[in-house]
Design a protein around this motif. Structure first.
Motif, mmCIF file in Angstrom:
data_model
loop_
_atom_site.group_PDB
_atom_site.id
_atom_site.type_symbol
_atom_site.label_atom_id
_atom_site.label_comp_id
_atom_site.label_asym_id
_atom_site.label_seq_id
_atom_site.Cartn_x
_atom_site.Cartn_y
_atom_site.Cartn_z
ATOM 1 N N GLU A 1 0.819 -1.210 0.000
ATOM 2 C CA GLU A 1 0.000 0.000 0.000
ATOM 3 C C GLU A 1 0.856 1.264 0.000
ATOM 4 N N GLY A 2 2.171 1.095 -0.036
ATOM 5 C CA GLY A 2 3.062 2.245 -0.028
ATOM 6 C C GLY A 2 3.193 2.909 1.329
ATOM 7 N N ILE A 3 2.908 2.154 2.395
ATOM 8 C CA ILE A 3 2.951 2.676 3.757
ATOM 9 C C ILE A 3 4.128 2.044 4.487
ATOM 10 N N THR A 4 4.753 2.801 5.388
ATOM 11 C CA THR A 4 5.831 2.273 6.211
ATOM 12 C C THR A 4 5.254 1.559 7.430
ATOM 13 N N PRO A 5 5.518 0.273 7.594
ATOM 14 C CA PRO A 5 5.024 -0.432 8.783
ATOM 15 C C PRO A 5 5.643 0.126 10.067
ATOM 16 N N THR A 6 4.838 0.206 11.110
ATOM 17 C CA THR A 6 5.308 0.631 12.427
ATOM 18 C C THR A 6 4.731 -0.309 13.472
ATOM 19 N N LEU A 7 5.349 -0.324 14.638
ATOM 20 C CA LEU A 7 4.825 -1.098 15.760
ATOM 21 C C LEU A 7 5.407 -0.546 17.057
ATOM 22 N N TRP A 8 4.789 -0.916 18.165
ATOM 23 C CA TRP A 8 5.240 -0.509 19.496
ATOM 24 C C TRP A 8 5.495 -1.762 20.310
ATOM 25 N N ILE A 9 6.575 -1.752 21.106
ATOM 26 C CA ILE A 9 6.831 -2.872 22.011
ATOM 27 C C ILE A 9 7.175 -2.335 23.394
ATOM 28 N N LEU A 10 6.869 -3.137 24.402
ATOM 29 C CA LEU A 10 7.255 -2.767 25.755
ATOM 30 C C LEU A 10 8.781 -2.775 25.862
ATOM 31 N N GLN B 1 8.481 7.352 22.501
ATOM 32 C CA GLN B 1 8.142 6.481 23.614
ATOM 33 C C GLN B 1 6.829 6.926 24.242
ATOM 34 N N ASN B 2 6.099 5.974 24.798
ATOM 35 C CA ASN B 2 4.889 6.261 25.568
ATOM 36 C C ASN B 2 5.015 5.614 26.939
ATOM 37 N N ALA B 3 4.692 6.334 27.978
ATOM 38 C CA ALA B 3 4.718 5.775 29.332
ATOM 39 C C ALA B 3 3.456 4.950 29.547
ATOM 40 N N ILE B 4 3.636 3.678 29.910
ATOM 41 C CA ILE B 4 2.507 2.790 30.204
ATOM 42 C C ILE B 4 2.175 2.848 31.690
ATOM 43 N N THR B 5 3.215 2.754 32.507
ATOM 44 C CA THR B 5 3.089 2.920 33.950
ATOM 45 C C THR B 5 4.225 3.845 34.378
ATOM 46 N N GLU C 1 8.372 2.935 19.976
ATOM 47 C CA GLU C 1 7.946 2.785 18.589
ATOM 48 C C GLU C 1 9.127 2.323 17.723
ATOM 49 N N PHE C 2 8.833 1.384 16.807
ATOM 50 C CA PHE C 2 9.811 0.919 15.829
ATOM 51 C C PHE C 2 9.257 1.135 14.421
ATOM 52 N N LEU C 3 10.147 1.564 13.497
ATOM 53 C CA LEU C 3 9.803 1.771 12.101
ATOM 54 C C LEU C 3 10.473 0.714 11.241
ATOM 55 N N TYR C 4 9.790 0.294 10.190
ATOM 56 C CA TYR C 4 10.360 -0.711 9.280
ATOM 57 C C TYR C 4 11.251 -0.028 8.252
ATOM 58 N N LYS C 5 12.497 -0.448 8.204
ATOM 59 C CA LYS C 5 13.463 0.108 7.241
ATOM 60 C C LYS C 5 13.849 -0.914 6.164
ATOM 61 N N GLY C 6 13.350 -2.128 6.275
ATOM 62 C CA GLY C 6 13.690 -3.172 5.300
ATOM 63 C C GLY C 6 14.899 -3.956 5.744
#
Length: 240
Positions: free
Chosen positions: A193-202, A223-227, A234-239
């Motif tokens: 779709e021409g979009i850069t995949p992203t994801l978040w991990i603890l 970064q996001n504070a959970i507690t 956040e991680f970005l896909y670079k290939g």
């Protein structure tokens, strides 16, 4: 020694252009399988790629002839290799017909992964019914869920535009390639779709971080504070 011991050979015959693009894009990237980081192109590696067709490839083909009983599966581009990998499993969209199966995987895996830092009452709240409602709500709001099945339902994942979430594999079949196959599948869908995949991990999920780095994800700096003690990154896909 390897070809003598194996029963199947996966031969990635991608050609010089694709291989040069791959080694160029990997410069400067930290890799788990290497004890150092390449800061520039290695001239010896470049020479090996450029001479591959005339030197290394004929040696491999001679080995294939030496062991005719071995199955040799050849791919000439990454798309065909990915289609073959995905075809080894059945990956299906999640809908009302299979949502309970998906919710069961989600519940069991979620509880297992959160047990170390959540209290038991909160863990037990996330049962199959709770996670089924969670999946329904996400689908209603535009997310897509997919489930990987082999002999049984093994793993689930969701995507919302380019955001990858909810990648869960049943604990008893983890480290068998199911999560990686499902991740590869949704990365392919998003990139088409021409979009850069992203994801978040603890931040404490080192095993997931190793997997995502190996698959070409790098921290974005967000970064996001959970507690008060735990954040997600956040991680970005670079290939790859």
């Amino acid at each position: 020694m390897r070809i003598a011991a194996c029963d199947t050979v996966i031969f990635l015959d991608y050609g010089e252009e694709v291989c040069m693009q791959g080694i160029t894009e990997r410069v400067g990237k930290v890799r788990e399988d290497m004890p150092w980081t390449e800061d520039e192109l290695d001239p010896e590696l470049v020479e090996m790629v450029q001479q591959y067709e005339t030197q290394n490839k004929p040696r491999l083909q001679e080995l294939f002839r030496k062991y005719p009983e071995k199955e040799v599966i050849t791919f000439y581009n990454r798309d065909d290799a990915m289609k073959w990998l995905i075809s080894e499993y059945m990956i299906v969209p999640v809908d009302e017909d299979n949502i309970i199966e998906a919710a069961c995987i989600h519940s069991i895996s979620w509880q297992e992964s959160h047990r170390a830092f959540c209290d038991e009452a909160f863990i037990l709240k996330h049962d199959t019914d709770h996670q089924a409602e969670y999946i329904r709500n996400k689908i209603a709001n535009g997310s897509k869920f997919y489930m990987l099945c082999d002999k049984q339902s093994m793993a689930v994942v969701s995507i919302t535009d380019g955001l990858i979430e909810d990648l869960y594999v049943l604990p008893e079949v983890q480290r068998q390639g199911y999560g990686t196959a499902l991740l590869d599948y949704v990365i392919t869908l998003i990139c088409r779709e021409g979009i850069t995949p992203t994801l978040w991990i603890l931040e404490n999920n080192r095993e997931a971080e190793r997997l995502y780095r190996r698959k070409g994800f790098v921290p974005s700096g967000k970064q996001n504070a959970i507690t008060g003690k735990l954040s997600e990154i956040e991680f970005l896909y670079k290939g790859i």
